[in-house]
Motif scaffolding. Structure first.
Motif, mmCIF file in Angstrom:
data_model
loop_
_atom_site.group_PDB
_atom_site.id
_atom_site.type_symbol
_atom_site.label_atom_id
_atom_site.label_comp_id
_atom_site.label_asym_id
_atom_site.label_seq_id
_atom_site.Cartn_x
_atom_site.Cartn_y
_atom_site.Cartn_z
ATOM 1 N N ASP A 42 -3.089 7.184 -35.751
ATOM 2 C CA ASP A 42 -2.653 8.519 -35.424
ATOM 3 C C ASP A 42 -1.294 7.548 -34.971
ATOM 4 O O ASP A 42 -0.485 8.295 -34.783
ATOM 5 C CB ASP A 42 -3.512 8.476 -33.928
ATOM 6 C CG ASP A 42 -4.349 10.014 -34.114
ATOM 7 O OD1 ASP A 42 -4.745 9.785 -35.563
ATOM 8 O OD2 ASP A 42 -5.532 9.460 -33.293
ATOM 9 N N ARG A 45 1.591 8.999 -37.467
ATOM 10 C CA ARG A 45 2.033 10.773 -36.287
ATOM 11 C C ARG A 45 1.898 11.227 -38.266
ATOM 12 O O ARG A 45 3.201 11.882 -38.084
ATOM 13 C CB ARG A 45 3.619 10.062 -35.420
ATOM 14 C CG ARG A 45 2.821 9.639 -33.795
ATOM 15 C CD ARG A 45 3.636 10.223 -33.163
ATOM 16 N NE ARG A 45 3.636 11.758 -33.140
ATOM 17 C CZ ARG A 45 3.899 11.814 -31.827
ATOM 18 N NH1 ARG A 45 2.112 11.498 -31.449
ATOM 19 N NH2 ARG A 45 3.789 13.171 -31.945
ATOM 20 N N SER A 51 11.183 10.577 -39.899
ATOM 21 C CA SER A 51 10.475 9.682 -38.765
ATOM 22 C C SER A 51 10.896 8.218 -38.382
ATOM 23 O O SER A 51 10.329 7.588 -39.501
ATOM 24 C CB SER A 51 9.893 10.307 -38.318
ATOM 25 O OG SER A 51 8.620 9.462 -39.312
ATOM 26 N N GLU A 53 7.919 6.239 -37.558
ATOM 27 C CA GLU A 53 6.884 6.442 -38.250
ATOM 28 C C GLU A 53 6.745 5.965 -39.462
ATOM 29 O O GLU A 53 6.068 5.043 -39.736
ATOM 30 C CB GLU A 53 5.757 7.511 -37.935
ATOM 31 C CG GLU A 53 5.654 7.358 -35.985
ATOM 32 C CD GLU A 53 6.859 7.771 -35.885
ATOM 33 O OE1 GLU A 53 6.249 7.462 -33.916
ATOM 34 O OE2 GLU A 53 7.202 8.531 -35.121
ATOM 35 N N GLY A 229 3.487 14.918 -40.623
ATOM 36 C CA GLY A 229 3.716 14.411 -39.103
ATOM 37 C C GLY A 229 3.248 15.569 -38.285
ATOM 38 O O GLY A 229 1.757 15.485 -38.595
ATOM 39 N N VAL A 230 3.873 15.807 -37.735
ATOM 40 C CA VAL A 230 3.232 16.329 -36.094
ATOM 41 C C VAL A 230 3.405 17.885 -36.260
ATOM 42 O O VAL A 230 4.973 18.558 -36.685
ATOM 43 C CB VAL A 230 3.254 15.370 -34.885
ATOM 44 C CG1 VAL A 230 2.385 16.567 -33.855
ATOM 45 C CG2 VAL A 230 3.063 14.594 -34.905
ATOM 46 N N ILE A 240 -1.722 15.661 -35.536
ATOM 47 C CA ILE A 240 -1.295 15.167 -35.890
ATOM 48 C C ILE A 240 -1.828 15.322 -37.278
ATOM 49 O O ILE A 240 -3.658 15.616 -37.403
ATOM 50 C CB ILE A 240 -1.891 13.751 -35.752
ATOM 51 C CG1 ILE A 240 -0.537 13.044 -34.047
ATOM 52 C CG2 ILE A 240 -1.183 12.160 -36.609
ATOM 53 C CD1 ILE A 240 -1.181 11.431 -33.514
ATOM 54 N N ASN A 242 -2.954 13.359 -40.244
ATOM 55 C CA ASN A 242 -3.185 12.121 -41.071
ATOM 56 C C ASN A 242 -2.545 11.962 -42.159
ATOM 57 O O ASN A 242 -2.284 10.459 -42.827
ATOM 58 C CB ASN A 242 -3.941 11.098 -39.995
ATOM 59 C CG ASN A 242 -4.377 11.644 -38.943
ATOM 60 O OD1 ASN A 242 -4.447 12.840 -38.285
ATOM 61 N ND2 ASN A 242 -4.245 11.150 -38.377
ATOM 62 N N GLN A 386 -5.094 19.166 -40.145
ATOM 63 C CA GLN A 386 -5.276 18.275 -39.592
ATOM 64 C C GLN A 386 -6.530 16.772 -38.983
ATOM 65 O O GLN A 386 -6.548 16.316 -38.626
ATOM 66 C CB GLN A 386 -5.058 18.338 -37.113
ATOM 67 C CG GLN A 386 -3.701 19.360 -37.420
ATOM 68 C CD GLN A 386 -4.070 20.489 -37.282
ATOM 69 O OE1 GLN A 386 -4.485 21.036 -38.105
ATOM 70 N NE2 GLN A 386 -3.402 21.499 -36.390
#
Length: 429
Positions: A42, A45, A51, A53, A229-230, A240, A242, A386
């Protein structure tokens, strides 16, 4: 004679057992889970491009390549960095053949913030007729890298308006293309174009294991490490994406293979391990990567995508996209003789998977580049949801698939087998 034959069989079995134990020490479910869990956590993200992440994910992959002892692709870094451009028009207009051009009749494809073009600028003029295909013509002209003035028939207004809105996540064009919505040939003209240009950084992660006797012949193992992403939360409140299977699984395989081949240290051909960015957004990473190597030097590409779930044939199996386009699949199957693993042709030909992953860019350049997958594309219920999380994956089967890829590639990595090239005729099928 019988004793000598029995002794030979025992030696062969002993070597095979030792080999299996050796590969199991490197490629096993525990290590697969360690890497997969990190990439699909998680905290990553969903690894969306641009991003923080995804940069975190890139650093993790680079650390694994360093741990394996691979050579960095650029100096002392494993990051193959490049930029995409976003532009926004500030002003467009001018005069042509004595009439005023307003902002709705001028478009441009350029990396420059300010562009002034007159008949003395040396732009080659191209008349785009109503029967032409504007986007195809523009794409061809962009590849040439020259400067062009396009007089575009009003029949192309829809595509013209797309270009007029500016570039969104595009590679920097090599030349400049100015378009005017008009059917006549330009005589005397002066065109002004101003825009904001924003550079959006992206990075592939690439490590190299130099070959011994055939250093200038490359074998590529790849996967993409970006995802969606989210987004909007589902009924369970999870927002999220994943991307555990898509494609943390394939990227995990690339890292495992890097560790494995680096420990063997017997590759005659140079092996390139690549984690691509931007696959979900247009294949940006693989498109940039393909420009850095001569396709004639790439002997084979193993692109690995979504291997976390069982294939339609169950465990110990996977399929190869574009199987019929080269003889690479035949070579892999030959190297797997005596094992319980089986590669199959792509069972979903109508979905055109050969052209939907990162192998496609190099395949179009003639490279025997294929994607290996297990995804049941007609019923993969967690695809782009998700729920694509590590708990839905089979670590033992993933390890078996990665080991099969390693074993099946042996003769290609050793320079003993060279798959046939992808021909233009094969690309049409």
């Amino acid at each position: 004679m019988v004793k000598r034959y029995s002794y030979f069989i025992l030696i062969l079995l002993a070597k095979q057992t030792a080999f299996c134990q050796s590969i199991d020490k490197v490629i096993n479910a525990k290590e697969v889970e360690r890497i997969e869990r990190t990439l699909s956590a998680d905290g990553m993200r969903g690894r969306k491009i641009f991003s923080p992440e995804i940069d975190k994910a890139a650093d993790f992959i680079a650390s694994e390549f360093k741990k394996a002892g691979l050579q960095p692709v650029n100096g002392n870094t494993y990051l193959q960095e490049f930029v995409m451009l976003r532009t926004k028009v500030v002003m467009a207009g001018g005069k042509m053949n004595g009439r005023v051009l307003d902002e709705k009749s001028v478009a441009a494809i350029t990396a420059k913030e300010t562009l002034t073009v007159t008949q003395a600028s040396g732009y080659k003029q191209v008349i785009v007729h109503g029967t032409d295909t504007l986007n195809v013509l523009v794409s061809r002209l962009q590849k040439s890298g020259g400067d062009y003035l396009l007089m575009v028939d009003t029949a192309h207004r829809k595509w013209f308006d797309v270009y007029r809105r500016g570039m969104q996540n595009q590679f920097a064009p090599k030349g400049n293309i100015v378009m005017v919505l008009a059917s006549e040939e330009a005589g005397e003209y002066s065109i002004e174009y101003r825009q904001t240009v924003t550079s959006m950084p992206l990075k592939n992660v690439v490590g190299i294991l130099p070959g011994k006797s055939k250093k200038n012949e490359y074998v590529i193992f790849s996967g993409h490490y970006d995802h969606l992403g989210v987004g909007r939360a589902n009924e369970a409140g999870d927002s999220i994406y994943n991307g555990a299977n898509d494609d943390a699984a394939g990227t995990t395989a690339v890292m495992m293979l890097a560790h494995y081949f680096a420990k063997l240290k017997n590759n005659e051909r140079t092996i390139i391990f690549a984690a691509f960015t931007g696959e979900e957004s247009g294949g940006y990473g693989s498109r940039y990567f393909s420009q850095q190597f001569s396709p004639d030097q790439v002997m084979a590409m193993f692109n690995i995508e979504m291997i976390g779930t069982e294939s339609k044939w169950g465990t110990n199996s996977a399929f190869i996209t574009g199987y019929e386009k080269t003889d690479m699949g035949t070579i892999l199957e030959k190297n797997l003789e005596g094992t319980n693993f089986k590669f199959y042709p792509d069972p979903y030909p109508t979905q055109q998977l050969f052209y939907r992953s990162d192998n496609a860019t190099l395949a179009r350049l003639g490279v025997p580049a294929h994607t290996i997958s297990t995804s049941k594309m007609d019923s993969e219920k967690y695809y782009h949801t998700q729920e694509d999380e590590i708990e839905t994956l089979d670590m033992n089967n993933m390890a078996a698939i990665i080991k099969a890829i390693a074993i099946s590639s042996t003769s290609i990595v050793a320079g003993k087998d060279t798959p046939s090239r992808v021909t233009e005729d094969a690309l049409k099928r």
